[in-house]
Design an enzyme around this catalytic site. Structure first.
Site, PDB file in Angstrom:
ATOM      1  N   SER A 259      34.486 107.845  85.008  1.00  0.00           N
ATOM      2  CA  SER A 259      34.428 108.621  83.771  1.00  0.00           C
ATOM      3  C   SER A 259      34.480 107.786  82.499  1.00  0.00           C
ATOM      4  O   SER A 259      34.085 108.257  81.443  1.00  0.00           O
ATOM      5  CB  SER A 259      35.535 109.675  83.748  1.00  0.00           C
TER       6      SER A 259
ATOM      7  N   HIS B 121      31.453 114.021  87.026  1.00  0.00           N
ATOM      8  CA  HIS B 121      30.377 113.542  86.141  1.00  0.00           C
ATOM      9  C   HIS B 121      29.062 113.320  86.888  1.00  0.00           C
ATOM     10  O   HIS B 121      28.111 112.791  86.302  1.00  0.00           O
ATOM     11  CB  HIS B 121      30.812 112.248  85.449  1.00  0.00           C
TER      12      HIS B 121
ATOM     13  N   LYS C 244      32.079 120.056  82.712  1.00  0.00           N
ATOM     14  CA  LYS C 244      31.036 119.128  82.245  1.00  0.00           C
ATOM     15  C   LYS C 244      29.690 119.881  82.288  1.00  0.00           C
ATOM     16  O   LYS C 244      29.503 120.793  81.529  1.00  0.00           O
ATOM     17  CB  LYS C 244      30.977 117.877  83.122  1.00  0.00           C
TER      18      LYS C 244
HETATM   19  N1  PMP Z   1      37.923 114.307  87.536  1.00  0.00           N
HETATM   20  C1  PMP Z   1      37.265 113.592  86.603  1.00  0.00           C
HETATM   21  C2  PMP Z   1      36.515 112.367  87.016  1.00  0.00           C
HETATM   22  C3  PMP Z   1      37.279 114.012  85.274  1.00  0.00           C
HETATM   23  O1  PMP Z   1      36.636 113.292  84.338  1.00  0.00           O
HETATM   24  C4  PMP Z   1      37.983 115.196  84.931  1.00  0.00           C
HETATM   25  C5  PMP Z   1      38.002 115.741  83.518  1.00  0.00           C
HETATM   26  N2  PMP Z   1      38.093 114.841  82.498  1.00  0.00           N
HETATM   27  C6  PMP Z   1      38.679 115.871  85.927  1.00  0.00           C
HETATM   28  C7  PMP Z   1      38.608 115.407  87.219  1.00  0.00           C
HETATM   29  C8  PMP Z   1      39.479 117.102  85.617  1.00  0.00           C
HETATM   30  O2  PMP Z   1      38.639 118.187  85.410  1.00  0.00           O
HETATM   31  P1  PMP Z   1      39.028 119.443  84.509  1.00  0.00           P
HETATM   32  O3  PMP Z   1      38.632 119.140  83.110  1.00  0.00           O
HETATM   33  O4  PMP Z   1      38.242 120.555  85.104  1.00  0.00           O
HETATM   34  O5  PMP Z   1      40.505 119.663  84.654  1.00  0.00           O
END
Ligand code: PMP
Length: 409
Positions: free
Chosen positions: A197, A225, A256
Site C-alpha cells: 500500500s 489495492h 478502494k
Molecule cells: N489492507 C490494506 C492493504 C489496506 O490498505 C487497507 C486500508 N488502508 C486495509 C487492509 C483496511 O481496509 P479498510 O479501509 O476497509 O478497513
C-alpha cells in the site's frame, strides 16, 4: 500528575503513574500544526473526485484510493439510495444474529463468483477482515508468516492470534523460504499484501506459491489495492499472475476500487464456514449498512461491464510513472497506480506536501512507522477518471516543488 501517593503490598509508598501523562507529553503533532506542516485530517468539502474542494479551494486529488472513480458514479449512488429506501439506514446487529439482510447474502454470492472462489463472507471493514480471519485461523500451534511491509491490519490480526508470528524481509522469497524450513511441521499461514500500500509494488506470487506448495503452507492475499486494478478483468493479484486456483484465501476491502466501506474474505466453502463461526470481528460487530452493501454490488457490476475503466487507470498510471521518472524523481519499486515519490527525510516530506497543497495538489505523506525510518515518501495514487490535463498539472507542480527542495535538478 496530582502527586497522589499509593501503598504497594510491601507497604512502601510510591507515586502513582497517571495513565494520561503520555497524552500531555505527546507534542509531535502539535509541533507540526504550529509549523504549518500538519497534513492529516484535512477537511474535504466535496465528493472523492479527481478534483476536490478544500477551504473553498479546488484541488487535484492524487491521494485517494478511489482507483476506478466509482464513489460518485450515478449507478453506485442510486443503488445506495434505493437500499436505504428499502432497508433503512442500519442493521442494528451483527451478521451472526439479526444483521444479515438479503443484500448481504447476494453480495457474498456475487463476490464469490467475481473472485472465482466457492464462497465469500462480508465484513464491516477490511481492517476487521484481517483481524477476524487471521486470529480465527492461526491457533496456538500455528505460525503466521508475514511480509515486513504488510498492512497494519494484518499485523494486528497476528497480534490477536494465539500463534507465533514471523516477519520476512520485504518481498524476499529466500528469507520466506528460511522461515518455512524453520517451521516445518507447524500449521503455516502466509499473509501478504497483493499490492503493497505504500510503495505500490506487487508481491512475487509465482515464487511464493512454489514455496507454499513445497512446505505445505497456506496463502492469504490482502488484495485491498489489487482488486479493480490488477488482472485482465480487475480480479486482482492472483488473476494478474494466472494463479487464482493456487491462492487459498483472498481478502478485499470496499474502501478502494469498490467505492464504499466494508470488506470480504473469499475461499473454499469449508474455510469460510469455519471463519463465519469463529471470527470475533464478524460475530461481535454490527454488519455493514444497506447503502454500503448495495454500493459495492453496483461497483462490481460496473467493473465487469466497463473494462475501459481499468484500461484508462493503467494509461494514467503509465503516464505518471514515465512523467515522474523523466523529471528525475525516485519512484521506488512501484508498478501500479500507487506511485510514491521517495523523499527520505520526514521533515522534507511534510514540507513538500504543504508546498504541493499550495500548488493545488492533494497528496499524502508517509513517515515512520508507515514506512521504515529515513524512507519518508509522498504517496500519490491515481484514478481512471483523472484527465490528461489534470495529470499534467500534477507533474508541473511536482517539478516546481521538487526543484525548490533540491530533490531534482
Ligand atoms: N489492507 C490494506 C492493504 C489496506 O490498505 C487497507 C486500508 N488502508 C486495509 C487492509 C483496511 O481496509 P479498510 O479501509 O476497509 O478497513
Amino acid at each position: 500528575m496530582d502527586g497522589r501517593l499509593v501503598q504497594d503490598s510491601s507497604m512502601a509508598v510510591k507515586k502513582a503513574t497517571d495513565i494520561f501523562e503520555k497524552c500531555s507529553k505527546f507534542t509531535r503533532a502539535k509541533e507540526l500544526i504550529f509549523a504549518g506542516l500538519y497534513p492529516y485530517f484535512r477537511v474535504i468539502e466535496s465528493a472523492q473526485d479527481p478534483e476536490v474542494m478544500i477551504n473553498g479551494r479546488r484541488m487535484i486529488m492524487v491521494g485517494s484510493n478511489n482507483y476506478l472513480g466509482l464513489t460518485n458514479h450515478p449507478k453506485v449512488k442510486e443503488a445506495a439510495i434505493n437500499a436505504v429506501k428499502k432497508y433503512g439506514s442500519g442493521c442494528a446487529g451483527s451478521r451472526f444474529l439479526n444483521g444479515t439482510l438479503t443484500i448481504h447474502v447476494e453480495l457474498e454470492e456475487k463476490l464469490a463468483r467475481f473472485i472465482r472462489k466457492e464462497a465469500a463472507l462480508v465484513f464491516s471493514t477490511g481492517f476487521q477482515v484481517n483481524l477476524g480471519v487471521i486470529s480465527a485461523l492461526v491457533g496456538k500451534d500455528d505460525v503466521a508468516i508475514i511480509d515486513k511491509m504488510d498492512h497494519a491490519s494484518i499485523i494486528d490480526g497476528c497480534r490477536l492470534s494465539y500463534g507465533e508470528v514471523k516477519k520476512f524481509r520485504h518481498n524476499d522469497m529466500a528469507d520466506l523460504e528460511r522461515m518455512l524450513q524453520h517451521y516445518d511441521g507447524k500449521g503455516k499461514l502466509i499473509v501478504v499484501d497483493g499490492v503493497f500500500s505504500m510503495e505500490g509494488d506487487v508481491v512475487n506470487l509465482p515464487r511464493l506459491v512454489e514455496l507454499a506448495k513445497a512446505y505445505g503452507a497456506r496463502i492469504m492475499i490482502d488484495d485491498a489495492h489489487g482488486i479493480g486494478v490488477l488482472g485482465r478483468t480487475g480480479r486482482g493479484t492472483a488473476e494478474h499472475f494466472g494463479l487464482e486456483s493456487e491462492v487459498d484465501l483472498i481478502m478485499g476491502t470496499y474502501s478502494k476500487s469498490l467505492a464504499s466501506i466494508g470488506g470480504f474474505i473469499a475461499g473454499s466453502e469449508d474455510i469460510i464456514h469455519f471463519i463465519k463461526h469463529s471470527a470475533r470481528s464478524l460475530i461481535f460487530s454490527a454488519s455493514p449498512p444497506p447503502a454500503s452493501v448495495a454500493a459495492v454490488s453496483a461497483a462490481v457490476d460496473i467493473i465487469e461491464n466497463e473494462p475501459e475503466r481499468i484500461a484508462r487507470l493503467w494509461d494514467n498510471t503509465r503516464k505518471m510513472l514515465d512523467g515522474f521518472r523523466s523529471l528525475g524523481f525516485q519512484v521506488g519499486p512501484s508498478e501500479t497506480p500507487i506511485i510514491p515519490i521517495m523523499v527520505g527525510d520526514g521533515e522534507t516530506a511534510f514540507k513538500m506536501a504543504m508546498m504541493l497543497q499550495e500548488e493545488g495538489i492533494f497528496t499524502n505523506v508517509a513517515v515512520s512507522p508507515a514506512v521504515p525510518d529515513g524512507k519518508a515518501l509522498i504517496r500519490t495514487s491515481y484514478m481512471a477518471t483523472h484527465t490528461d490535463e489534470q495529470l499534467d498539472r500534477v507533474l508541473s507542480a511536482f517539478e516546481k516543488v521538487g526543484k525548490k527542495l533540491g530533490l531534482i535538478s
